[in-house]
Each structure stands twice: as structure tokens, then as C-alpha cells.
Design an enzyme around this catalytic site. Structure first.
Site, PDB file in Angstrom:
ATOM      1  N   ASP A  86       0.862  -1.181   0.000  1.00 14.59           N
ATOM      2  CA  ASP A  86       0.000   0.000   0.000  1.00 14.59           C
ATOM      3  C   ASP A  86       0.903   1.236   0.000  1.00 14.59           C
ATOM      4  O   ASP A  86       2.109   1.143   0.278  1.00 14.59           O
ATOM      5  CB  ASP A  86      -0.893  -0.042   1.246  1.00 14.59           C
ATOM      6  CG  ASP A  86      -1.799   1.173   1.359  1.00 14.59           C
ATOM      7  OD1 ASP A  86      -2.456   1.511   0.355  1.00 14.59           O
ATOM      8  OD2 ASP A  86      -1.835   1.781   2.442  1.00 14.59           O
ATOM      9  N   ASP A  94      -0.229   5.250   0.878  1.00 14.56           N
ATOM     10  CA  ASP A  94      -0.466   6.220   1.945  1.00 14.56           C
ATOM     11  C   ASP A  94      -0.516   5.540   3.308  1.00 14.56           C
ATOM     12  O   ASP A  94      -1.296   4.618   3.529  1.00 14.56           O
ATOM     13  CB  ASP A  94      -1.779   6.965   1.702  1.00 14.56           C
ATOM     14  CG  ASP A  94      -1.699   7.897   0.508  1.00 14.56           C
ATOM     15  OD1 ASP A  94      -0.571   8.173   0.055  1.00 14.56           O
ATOM     16  OD2 ASP A  94      -2.749   8.347   0.019  1.00 14.56           O
TER      17      ASP A  94
END
Length: 273
Positions: free
Chosen positions: A10, A12
Site C-alpha cells: 500500500d 499512503d
């Protein structure tokens, strides 16, 4: 038998710090991975344009998964995968799992009708409105607005997640519910499905290799991805682990954001075989 490590991550709050949007702590490890020819594959809710900008900054040339597992982009000059020449999308081969953006917009209208409540998606907002709601710069808002498969919309305050989920599923879509925004995605999309498709593609290209996967995420949105990798790692926030990921028994990175990401990955890459 050759061992092949693939890293799915991922962005953020995981590879990128939540507060500062910095990834500097991860740069030395990313350079080591590149030198060792370890693919680093972003798996994100961001758009293709957003990820392209980040990939240039990070000097990552591997495939990437966008808009919550709706689209998988593989550079046409990427030699580690053998993919058909069809489905070319600019400089990429595209494997689409989700719906088109037009279909997502149509779905949002149907959901609003079923709820008898107006819903405001990114397609209804100006770049200035998106800047105000998200804190993004004008250029970043323009890239975030460039949807190709999904539609983020403001989470309705008067509708329970259970009711919203039921209506969405009845209409043939999926939804990722967040505090501020929900993401409407196609029924066939999902981070876990996209990751599995790429792993299978790597395995097909290297039938004699033993493929091992490491996945890193920080929120329930990453749950499907973390469930399909061999070694899931939770990257905590400044206040600890997201409650939606607690109790899984998975490894937890020793620090938030890019620092924790770097230390967790370094432990895998530099650990003895």
C-alpha cells in the site's frame, strides 16, 4: 529451484508517511530491492496518473495495481512477465478486473436513487472542491480526479454501512467504506484478486521458481491483499495498529509509515535463507 521474492505494498500510511507524505526513509531499502531485482508493486486506491508520478520519483519500474484492485498495469517493456499483446493501454498492458469509470458513475446514480439521497462523487466536484476536502494540491487533485475504473464519493452520514453495502451489492457493485469517502468499485475488483492474478502471472513466467510474497498495509482497505500474501505485515499509524487489522496475529512493523516499512522489508530481504 530459484527463489523469487515479490513485494506488494500500500502507499499512503505505509510506504508513504501519513502526515508529511514523505518516503525518504524507504529510499535506501528501495535501492537495495532494485539492485536485487525484487519487484515492488504498489497496491492502492490511487489512480494511474497518481501512481505514475510516484513511480518516477521512486524509480520503480514494476507493475502496479490501482483504484482498489480494479486495474493492473504492466509496462510493455517489462520482461519478467509474458502477457498477450492485446489490451494495450498507452505504454502498458492492462488487465482490468473492475468496471469502467462510466459504469461506476452510473452505479452511483442508481445507489443515490435507491437511498433516496443525493451522493456526491469526484465526478461531481471541481478540482478546487477536492483540494478543500482532501488537502491535495491542484495538480494532485487533477490526478486524483482522473478516474478510470472507480468513483470515490462522500460517505453518507445518515446511512448505515450495512444498508449501504446491501444496496451496492444488490446493484452488482462493491464498496470500500471510509470515514470521509467511499469508493465504488466493480464486483470483480479487489486488491486480493489483483495481487493473486499478478502472482499467478509471475509463476506462469517462471514455472520452476519458488515465489514468495510479502505484503504491507496499514488499514482495513488492505485486508484482502494481506490475506493472500505469504508474509503479511501491518504498518501501524502514529496511534498504533488500525483496529480493523488487530487480532490477526500478523507481523507488525516497528514504526509507523516509511520508517516501519523500511525496517520490516529490510528484515525480510537481509534475513538469512
Amino acid at each position: 529451484m530459484t527463489n523469487v521474492l515479490i513485494i506488494f505494498t500500500d502507499l499512503d500510511g505505509t510506504l508513504i508517511d501519513s502526515d508529511t507524505y514523505s518516503y525518504q526513509n524507504a529510499i535506501p531499502v528501495l535501492n537495495t530491492l532494485k539492485n536485487n531485482q525484487v519487484p515492488v508493486i504498489p497496491v492502492t486506491s490511487k489512480t494511474r496518473l497518481e501512481v505514475e508520478t510516484l513511480r518516477q520519483s521512486l524509480q520503480i519500474n514494476d507493475p502496479f495495481i490501482v483504484e482498489n484492485g480494479s486495474g493492473i498495469f504492466v509496462p510493455l517493456d517489462y520482461n519478467d512477465l509474458t502477457l498477450p499483446k492485446s489490451n494495450q493501454w498507452g505504454d502498458y498492458y492492462l488487465h482490468r478486473l473492475g468496471c469502467t469509470y462510466a459504469e461506476a458513475r452510473q452505479g452511483l446514480e442508481k445507489i443515490a436513487t435507491a437511498l433516496n439521497e443525493p451522493l456526491q462523487g469526484f465526478g461531481d466536484m471541481s478540482e478546487a472542491e477536492i483540494c478543500h476536502l482532501t488537502g491535495l494540491s491542484s495538480d494532485e487533485a487533477k490526478q486524483a480526479k482522473a478516474r478510470e475504473f472507480t468513483e470515490p464519493f462522500l460517505t453518507p452520514k445518515k446511512v448505515t454501512p450495512e444498508r449501504l453495502n446491501k444496496i451496492v451489492q444488490d446493484l452488482g457493485y462493491r464498496i470500500v467504506v471510509g470515514d470521509r469517502f467511499c469508493h465504488l468499485i466493480g464486483a470483480g475488483a479487489g486488491k486480493g484478486k489483483a495481487v493473486q492474478w499478478l502472482v499467478d502471472s509471475y509463476q506462469s513466467a517462471r514455472p520452476d521458481a519458488k515465489i514468495t510474497t510479502l505484503g504491507l498495509g496499514n488499514s482495513p482497505n488492505d485486508l484482502e491483499m494481506l490475506e493472500v500474501v505469504d508474509s503479511p505485515v501491518i504498518v501501524p499509524g502514529n496511534k498504533g495498529i488500525n483496529p480493523g487489522l488487530s487480532g490477526k496475529g500478523w507481523q507488525v512493523a516497528p514504526a509507523p509509515g516509511s520508517q516501519g516499512w523500511a525496517e520490516a522489508v529490510r528484515g525480510v530481504v537481509l534475513s538469512p535463507p
